[in-house]
Design a protein around this motif. Structure first.
Motif, mmCIF file in Angstrom:
data_model
loop_
_atom_site.group_PDB
_atom_site.id
_atom_site.type_symbol
_atom_site.label_atom_id
_atom_site.label_comp_id
_atom_site.label_asym_id
_atom_site.label_seq_id
_atom_site.Cartn_x
_atom_site.Cartn_y
_atom_site.Cartn_z
ATOM 1 N N GLY A 1 0.936 -1.373 0.099
ATOM 2 C CA GLY A 1 -0.031 0.024 -0.030
ATOM 3 C C GLY A 1 0.865 1.460 -0.042
ATOM 4 N N SER A 2 2.040 1.275 -0.143
ATOM 5 C CA SER A 2 3.018 2.192 -0.239
ATOM 6 C C SER A 2 3.798 2.472 -1.516
ATOM 7 N N THR A 3 4.397 3.673 -1.574
ATOM 8 C CA THR A 3 5.006 4.209 -2.726
ATOM 9 C C THR A 3 6.459 4.420 -2.390
ATOM 10 N N GLU A 4 7.453 4.220 -3.340
ATOM 11 C CA GLU A 4 9.012 4.672 -3.300
ATOM 12 C C GLU A 4 9.259 5.431 -4.755
ATOM 13 N N THR A 5 9.999 6.490 -4.271
ATOM 14 C CA THR A 5 10.354 7.118 -5.837
ATOM 15 C C THR A 5 12.019 7.362 -6.070
ATOM 16 N N ALA A 6 12.178 7.291 -7.255
ATOM 17 C CA ALA A 6 13.483 7.499 -7.683
ATOM 18 C C ALA A 6 13.496 8.610 -8.721
ATOM 19 N N THR A 7 14.980 8.789 -9.016
ATOM 20 C CA THR A 7 14.805 9.963 -10.240
ATOM 21 C C THR A 7 15.748 9.418 -11.475
ATOM 22 N N LEU A 8 15.431 9.707 -12.446
ATOM 23 C CA LEU A 8 16.118 9.174 -13.922
ATOM 24 C C LEU A 8 16.581 10.698 -14.487
ATOM 25 N N THR A 9 17.691 10.772 -14.720
ATOM 26 C CA THR A 9 18.289 11.776 -15.597
ATOM 27 C C THR A 9 18.848 11.246 -17.109
#
Length: 231
Positions: free
Chosen positions: A172-180
């Motif tokens: 039920g949760s989220t996690e975030t990453a960054t793409l460049t």
């Protein structure tokens, strides 16, 4: 008595012993993920006073044995295994019956649940980025765990650089990453992103790369001039 006019009575007990009697006991409930196998331990007992062959049946799943032969007072254990590729919540009966007489039977109910343990989705913001060649475009990748178990995802993209290659996401949760990504050529560049764990989710974003320069050419309105007139 007719002779003396008295009435006499005698009381007693009759103990009825069944030659054949069976008993079955089973784990009451089991919960697994879709596609996994639930295992139930089933204890079968001959509670009669005769050796007996006992037939076993189940409304759901598979028995390790369909018949067992037991001496009086003897017990044995068999198993029922059950699974489902779909989310399912149901009860089912397991029955033990003497093969010698029809009255010696016993039935026990058990519960089975298969749940969606691993399911995920991915969103990326922005979906399209406009930038000039050799300038960096940045995207936020959000992976959501829609299942009931914690999942660890391996994150990959066919272009650019990720801030992390692993995300552990609670139910039920989220996690975030960054793409460049820095385009080196003009035009549209598609980037395929994948998060792979016990479930897999994908998404695609676009980088629109321009030369970074805007120019406009304009002319004066048309004029009519005479020969040799340079005005």
């Amino acid at each position: 008595s007719v002779a003396d006019g008295q009435e006499y009575s005698v009381s007693g007990f009759v103990n009825v012993i069944k030659n054949y009697k069976v008993d079955v006991d089973v784990d009451q409930a089991n919960s697994v993920c879709k596609g996994e196998t639930a295992r139930y331990n089933v204890e079968v007992t001959n509670d009669g006073i005769q050796s007996d062959q006992i037939a076993l049946s189940t409304e759901f799943g598979e028995l390790s044995e369909n018949r067992v032969t037991l001496d009086a007072g003897e017990s044995t254990e068999v198993t029922v295994t059950a699974s489902s590729e779909e989310a399912l919540d149901r009860n089912f009966n397991i029955k033990a019956s003497s093969t010698s007489v029809s009255y010696a039977t016993d039935t026990e109910s058990a519960a089975f649940t298969s749940e969606t343990c691993y399911q995920s989705s991915m969103s990326v913001s922005p979906e399209t980025s406009e930038t000039s060649a050799f300038n960096e475009a940045e995207f936020d990748i959000t992976v959501q765990n829609n299942g009931t178990k914690t999942d660890e995802f391996s994150l990959s993209a066919d272009r650019g650089e990720l801030s992390t290659s692993n995300l552990e996401v609670e139910p039920g949760s989220t996690e975030t990453a960054t793409l460049t990504f820095t385009p080196e050529e003009l035009g549209d560049h598609q980037i395929d992103i994948e998060a792979s764990g016990r479930s897999t989710t994908t998404n695609t974003v676009t980088v629109e790369a321009s030369n970074g320069m805007e120019s406009e050419v304009s002319f004066d309105e048309a004029k009519t001039v005479c020969s040799h007139d340079t005005r």
